[in-house]
Design an enzyme around this catalytic site. Structure first.
Site, PDB file in Angstrom:
ATOM      1  N   MET A   1       5.843   2.178  -0.030  1.00 47.90           N
ATOM      2  CA  MET A   1       6.234   1.706  -1.332  1.00 47.90           C
ATOM      3  C   MET A   1       4.968   1.636  -2.137  1.00 47.90           C
ATOM      4  O   MET A   1       3.994   1.150  -1.608  1.00 47.90           O
ATOM      5  CB  MET A   1       6.827   0.364  -1.081  1.00 47.90           C
ATOM      6  CG  MET A   1       7.787  -0.354  -1.935  1.00 47.90           C
ATOM      7  SD  MET A   1       7.601  -0.649  -3.588  1.00 47.90           S
ATOM      8  CE  MET A   1       6.478  -1.922  -3.742  1.00 47.90           C
ATOM      9  N   PRO A   2       4.834   2.117  -3.259  1.00 45.22           N
ATOM     10  CA  PRO A   2       5.879   2.520  -4.194  1.00 45.22           C
ATOM     11  C   PRO A   2       6.458   3.918  -3.905  1.00 45.22           C
ATOM     12  O   PRO A   2       5.909   4.665  -3.102  1.00 45.22           O
ATOM     13  CB  PRO A   2       5.161   2.528  -5.540  1.00 45.22           C
ATOM     14  CG  PRO A   2       3.760   2.863  -5.220  1.00 45.22           C
ATOM     15  CD  PRO A   2       3.497   2.227  -3.875  1.00 45.22           C
ATOM     16  N   LEU A   3       7.535   4.205  -4.599  1.00 46.57           N
ATOM     17  CA  LEU A   3       8.143   5.526  -4.542  1.00 46.57           C
ATOM     18  C   LEU A   3       7.502   6.375  -5.640  1.00 46.57           C
ATOM     19  O   LEU A   3       7.542   6.005  -6.817  1.00 46.57           O
ATOM     20  CB  LEU A   3       9.650   5.421  -4.761  1.00 46.57           C
ATOM     21  CG  LEU A   3      10.408   6.728  -4.953  1.00 46.57           C
ATOM     22  CD1 LEU A   3      10.301   7.603  -3.719  1.00 46.57           C
ATOM     23  CD2 LEU A   3      11.865   6.432  -5.281  1.00 46.57           C
TER      24      LEU A   3
END
Length: 131
Positions: A1-3
């Site tokens: 994460m993040p995407l």
């Protein structure tokens, strides 16, 4: 994460360069957001030239067909972390692929703990499985 969602124009980069691009984005995220290297979620999409429009927003920026747009969905980050990400992305793309800063557009959309499930239908940030 993040995407990370990475958009390019089809035909501008070969498979090796696209992998280098994805690695450069990941390395910038690890550096700026202080996440583990194994925390990697990326989607790369190539578009026909007519499918992307990225004007200069009145800044006098001239873009080329080497344009890279990187969109992030992420938990909230500090302003300093975001600025560090932008700088690391620009540096990595220039150093590794000779992509100029004029061909990099970045956007971050923030969300909260309940907006993520990493599998098994569970909100791992909410359950405490992830911190």
């Amino acid at each position: 994460m993040p995407l990370a969602m990475i958009d390019t124009i089809r035909g501008q980069y070969d498979e090796t360069q696209l992998r280098t691009l994805m690695d450069a984005v990941q390395d910038a995220v690890v550096e700026a957001f202080d996440v583990p290297d194994t925390d990697r979620y990326q989607i790369l999409t190539q578009h026909e030239p007519f499918e992307i429009v990225a004007l200069d927003t009145g800044l006098g920026i001239s873009r080329t067909e080497r344009l890279v747009i990187v969109r992030f969905a992420s938990k909230a980050r500090t302003e300093d972390a975001k600025v560090a990400l932008y700088r690391a992305l620009a540096r990595n793309l220039k150093d590794r692929l000779d992509i100029g800063g004029e061909d990099l557009v970045v956007s971050i959309t923030e969300n909260g703990d309940a907006d993520w499930s990493f599998g098994h239908g569970t909100a791992q940030f909410v359950t405490g499985e992830l911190g």
